[in-house]
Write a protein that holds these residues in place. Sequence first.
Motif, PDB file in Angstrom:
ATOM      1  N   GLY A 482      39.131  37.216  45.201  1.00 27.92           N
ATOM      2  CA  GLY A 482      39.289  37.402  43.767  1.00 27.92           C
ATOM      3  C   GLY A 482      40.674  37.833  43.357  1.00 27.92           C
ATOM      4  N   LEU A 501      35.329  41.844  48.232  1.00 26.24           N
ATOM      5  CA  LEU A 501      35.964  41.818  46.921  1.00 26.24           C
ATOM      6  C   LEU A 501      37.268  42.598  46.926  1.00 26.24           C
ATOM      7  N   LEU A 505      39.153  44.485  41.459  1.00 28.29           N
ATOM      8  CA  LEU A 505      37.939  44.134  40.730  1.00 28.29           C
ATOM      9  C   LEU A 505      36.990  45.326  40.653  1.00 28.29           C
ATOM     10  N   THR A 519      33.697  39.581  38.041  1.00 26.30           N
ATOM     11  CA  THR A 519      33.125  40.038  39.310  1.00 26.30           C
ATOM     12  C   THR A 519      31.731  39.463  39.524  1.00 26.30           C
ATOM     13  N   LEU A 522      32.060  35.899  40.775  1.00 22.38           N
ATOM     14  CA  LEU A 522      32.460  35.821  42.181  1.00 22.38           C
ATOM     15  C   LEU A 522      31.301  36.196  43.106  1.00 22.38           C
ATOM     16  N   LEU A 523      30.513  37.173  42.699  1.00 21.97           N
ATOM     17  CA  LEU A 523      29.360  37.557  43.518  1.00 21.97           C
ATOM     18  C   LEU A 523      28.307  36.456  43.549  1.00 21.97           C
ATOM     19  N   SER A 533      28.339  39.984  50.682  1.00 22.99           N
ATOM     20  CA  SER A 533      29.461  40.417  49.844  1.00 22.99           C
ATOM     21  C   SER A 533      29.661  41.902  50.046  1.00 22.99           C
ATOM     22  N   ALA A 535      31.988  45.213  48.665  1.00 26.06           N
ATOM     23  CA  ALA A 535      32.938  45.763  47.698  1.00 26.06           C
ATOM     24  C   ALA A 535      33.671  46.918  48.363  1.00 26.06           C
ATOM     25  N   CYS A 552      25.911  42.515  44.370  1.00 24.40           N
ATOM     26  CA  CYS A 552      26.733  42.799  45.545  1.00 24.40           C
ATOM     27  C   CYS A 552      25.843  43.378  46.637  1.00 24.40           C
TER      28      CYS A 552
END
Length: 622
Positions: A482, A501, A505, A519, A522-523, A533, A535, A552
Amino acid sequence: MLLDNITLTQERAQKENHFRSLVQGSSDVIMIAAPSGILRYVSPAAAGVYGRPAEELVGTELAGLIHPEDLGRVVHEVRRFLAASPVEEPTTRIECRFRSGDGGGWLNVESTVNRHHGGLIFNSRDVTERVRLQAQLQHNAEHDPLTDLPNRALFTRRVQQALSGRRASDRGAALRGTAVLFIDLDGFKGVNDTIGHQAGDELLVQAARRLQDAVRKGDTASRLGGDEFAALITGDGVRDRDARERHILELANRLRATLSQPYLIDGNDVRVNASIGVAFAEPGLGAGELLRNADLAMYRAKAAGKGRVELYKPQMQQDVVRRAELATRLRAALHHGEFALLHQPVVCLADGRITSVCAQARWRSSQGVLFTPEEFLRVAEGGEKTAELGRWVLEEAVEQAAERHATGLPVPVAVRLSAHRLLDRSLPLGSVEALLTRHGLPSGSLVVELADTDPRVSLDELERRLAVLKRLGVRIALDGFGSGPAAITALRRLPVDVLKLDRSLVDGVVESARLHKITSGLLRIASDLGMQSVAGGVDLPEQVAVLRAMGCTHGQGKAFSGALDEYRLRRALAAGHYPVPSSPAEPVFVGGGSGVYSTGVTAVLQAGTALRSHNETPVPPT
């Protein structure tokens, strides 16, 4: 008596004939000039050397043959010679330019000059080719052979000349606005490594041309060596310091943008960035010091993210001394056991389970000073120390993970490696396989976090390397997802298992509705591709709740735990999980746009289990 006179006359005639035959047969031009400067005799060789017959030159002024720029110097030397004692100085040598033919051409002529009845005899020869060769040798000694820009030696001399001024009264004006720009092409090594040195040379030639076109006629552009260039911007006498700085910084930023434009090489666009350091001349500052200051500013630009312009400040010199001391300590730190490996848990946001740990190096020197990774990694960047530190982290992480696995704590370990490091010959894939085999770490227990997706790195070669690692049972995580288009390209090409990530973000996901939507998108990509995923940098309980609600799957940050030493890590793994809040209601942003979450998240956190932030484990003194 009469016979003696006849004999003397005959001997004199023989000598004159002998002299005339020597003069007329010589390839040198013999000229006799009267005290008035009028040529009384010119030998026949003049036709071949000067392109004009001797008869045409006789009766003309010698001064008419000499280049106007050289005439004053020649007249001065002739007067000095005539005033000197014939015994102490019977001859002199003069080199100047003589007119060639009827056109505007000039020859370099060297003459041996003798006195003759108040006038002068010139024995001259054409040395044009010798002068040309000398000039070429001098040019070669002072210019870069690839780009033909002035080299470091000539550039330094011109800087010194600019600082000195022709007269003492000129120096104040000369200093005002005089600046040196030190330029480094970011990513040039990657060009050489991926598409070859010939392409790299072509890029340097094009960059030199752009630099030369960007500076004024009186300024100097130089290639100092490798991918380093410099520009000397001479002062314009403006007294307003702020105006001078603004003008030079605007020029530097234009130059940075120009050098960062794509380079067309073999039909392909090749990109590099330019980091530029700017230093202004100051009273009492020499050329070497001014260059050093610009160099320091350039390194500050690179350390601040590359592709930018930085103005020199005195504090930079103190920083360099500190970095030099740090680098000296770093060389011995690994061998003396001053590094420790900490691990930060990666937590499943659904139930709080610790699913993996991320290895992070910490350094406490023998003096008890704790250095942050940002400090020592910046010092180690790009050299052998980086490779050595990377090998140590990988080997230590695998060894410790295998020991935990053997004692019933089988949690995978993630090691962060750059794309350049993965392609480095100092990290052969066979060594990774041998490392896993030696310590008996099971398949799936090592995760390689790809720390960057530099567009200059060959994705084909990187894809092949990662495919081999996958066959060894190593999982691949793409870090910084991202942060830019390069990550999307890497996702499309590379065999990735986990998307991590970018921290930018996560930082604003609670406050910004726009960032929340980005966000979430993207998830969804990660979910649709069947990937985990993660974070990173999840430091607040609110972020945990929001990210979980957005889909996430995993989080890493101080909302759960900082980086832990082995003892505290084993205690955390034995506990098995961290508390997580319930999912929040639909987020409502203040003002209907970017802002902060309303009481929805707060209510959820109050109703659920409270989250605590855990500080990083202190590293004990060694």
